[in-house]
Scaffold this motif. Sequence first.
Motif, short mmCIF file in Angstrom:
data_model
loop_
_atom_site.label_atom_id
_atom_site.label_comp_id
_atom_site.label_asym_id
_atom_site.label_seq_id
_atom_site.Cartn_x
_atom_site.Cartn_y
_atom_site.Cartn_z
N ILE A 2 74.08 64.96 39.47
CA ILE A 2 73.03 65.25 40.46
C ILE A 2 71.70 65.47 39.75
O ILE A 2 70.66 64.94 40.15
N ILE A 3 71.73 66.24 38.67
CA ILE A 3 70.51 66.47 37.89
C ILE A 3 69.99 65.17 37.31
O ILE A 3 68.78 64.88 37.34
N SER B 115 67.68 62.19 31.55
CA SER B 115 68.70 61.50 32.34
C SER B 115 69.74 60.87 31.42
O SER B 115 70.95 60.96 31.69
N ASN C 105 70.41 62.17 38.46
CA ASN C 105 69.86 61.35 39.54
C ASN C 105 68.44 61.81 39.92
O ASN C 105 67.54 60.99 40.13
N CYS C 106 68.24 63.13 39.97
CA CYS C 106 66.90 63.65 40.27
C CYS C 106 65.91 63.27 39.18
O CYS C 106 64.77 62.89 39.46
N LEU C 107 66.33 63.36 37.92
CA LEU C 107 65.44 63.01 36.82
C LEU C 107 65.13 61.54 36.79
O LEU C 107 64.01 61.13 36.46
N SER C 108 66.12 60.71 37.13
CA SER C 108 65.86 59.26 37.14
C SER C 108 64.87 58.90 38.24
O SER C 108 64.04 58.00 38.08
N ARG C 109 64.90 59.62 39.36
CA ARG C 109 63.90 59.39 40.41
C ARG C 109 62.51 59.76 39.92
O ARG C 109 61.53 59.07 40.19
N ASP C 110 62.45 60.88 39.17
CA ASP C 110 61.16 61.29 38.63
C ASP C 110 60.61 60.25 37.65
O ASP C 110 59.42 59.97 37.63
N SER C 111 61.53 59.67 36.85
CA SER C 111 61.08 58.67 35.88
C SER C 111 60.57 57.42 36.58
O SER C 111 59.62 56.79 36.14
N THR D 246 59.15 57.44 39.48
CA THR D 246 57.85 57.81 40.04
C THR D 246 56.74 57.71 38.99
O THR D 246 55.65 57.21 39.24
N PRO E 105 61.65 62.63 31.58
CA PRO E 105 62.63 62.26 32.62
C PRO E 105 63.67 61.26 32.15
O PRO E 105 64.86 61.44 32.39
#
Length: 569
Positions: free
Chosen positions: A556-557, A497, A559-565, A567, A493
């Motif tokens: 957008i991608i 990002s 941002n989604c990956l940074s949220r996963d990281s 988590t 992730p």
Amino acid sequence: MAKERRFSTLLHRKATRLGRRNWFGLKWDVWSVVTLAAFAFLTFFVVYPLVSLLLNSFYDQTGKLTLGNYWEFLRLKYYYSALFNSFKISILATLFAVLIGLPLAYLSTRYQIRGKGALNILVILSLMSPPFIGAYSWILLLGNNGVITRLLHSIGIPFTSIYGWQGIVFVFALQFYPHIYLYVSGALRTADSSLEEAAESLGMPAWRRLLTVTLPLVLPTLSAGTLLVFMESFADFGTPMLLGQGYKVMPVLAYEQFINEMGGNMSMASTVSALMIVCSTLALFVQRFVSSRKNYATSGMRIAKVKPLSRKKSWLFTIIAFVPASISILPQATVIYTSFLERKGPVFHRGFSLDSYIQIGYKVQKAITNTFSFSLMAMGIIIVMGVLISYVLVRRASRLTAFLDGLIMIPYIIPGTVLGISLIIAFNKPPIILTGTWIIIVIAYVARKISYTVRSSVGILQQLDRSVEEASISLGVPPMKTFFKTTVRLMIPGVMSGAIISWVAVINELSTSIVLYHGATATISVSIYSEVFSSNYGTGAALATILSVCTIISLIIANCLSRDSRTIA
């Protein structure tokens, strides 16, 4: 005797292990090969070209060693005025970016204004496009025949156009203030409120608390943001070239010396580029000095609360916050809107049409293919190198890897025009000739943008506990297999990002591409620049829209990956 033999054996093993390391602390294993390979790449494609450029600045056209180039630069107003112009524009742009970004960050973090999510989206969207696209959009709005220019004239307001140094400062300030906003917002959200509350309890007015307590707390972060704005303003080529109309700054001067003197005085282009390196490095040292002298630490245990506002004040502060954000997003909206307008030649007409997109399908199709193929190749190399180098920097830390970390950041502080010229000087003659090929463009992209991926990979790797790797190894899994099957999977992730941010920077890169491209290797950014200069605004807008859409999807991608990281962390 058995104890003595055991002790002797332990000493021998320790001496053997120490003998396998040199004075840099480098252990000779597979990771030492990675370290040396990274050094080889950076030395060959960054250090060697820059040294070649610096040496070339001390030779005249006949190949004679001299200081004449520097003397000529200092003696002739044509040259030294470009340096003053660059400092003037960069300082003013930084000042106005701070005047916009700092109050906006304070309002959004300290007060309960409406639509904070939308505000953040607008600010980020205004930052994501390269400045030269913003300059092109403002030409459509405030140029000699711009939409807003005609409107102002129709209501009797005298306005010439956006061209000139004022327009350059205007575009830079609106383009780069999000750096200040994002940096300061993060600092204000985590700043300890106890000092502000103590000052308030002592009867200190709000404006004085802001100047004497709050600003010093965020000064290191603010100085980092101002350095970024200054360096991007100083290094940008596209905006001054489009809006300057004869107003010379250092990147434009270096480029013009380069393209005008391909068969002659390349040494003056080297001299201008060398001076740009000196100025960028000096700005970095000044920022480090200021932040080290004014560095305050707090516990961060008491985060400042967002203050509620009355209905009137809430709407007032919301309007004040959204004004600069709405103005700065106008270039994006303008580019997308004009790309669908019907046109005849360079003139737009009422009605909508896909003619601009149809035209780019056969006119600059090669540039679109080049952009994505070059960028994908560069990203493949950046991801692999970023993962391996970040592991070396974190898990194999030594004096040598610390030096490697510094080398990686060199291309980050060097203007793209300078890096492009240095690569041509270094690889324009036997035994290695890369000038005019796609290879040199991909190499430049990798060298210039790998720092984003390395930094994000280092960040997530520092959050990963070593015990996960140690547990895998203790179960009999070889170290390298543990790295690829365990560590890399956990890093994905953060790596991706950072890689997507590198991708966004690569597909929008102009300063390096404009120097290195050769006919068949033109990219979208180069084509936009060419189309605008030839007054083909429709095709330029269509190409800019393609870049904008790709950038939005990429962010957008990311941002989604940074949220996963987060988590995973």
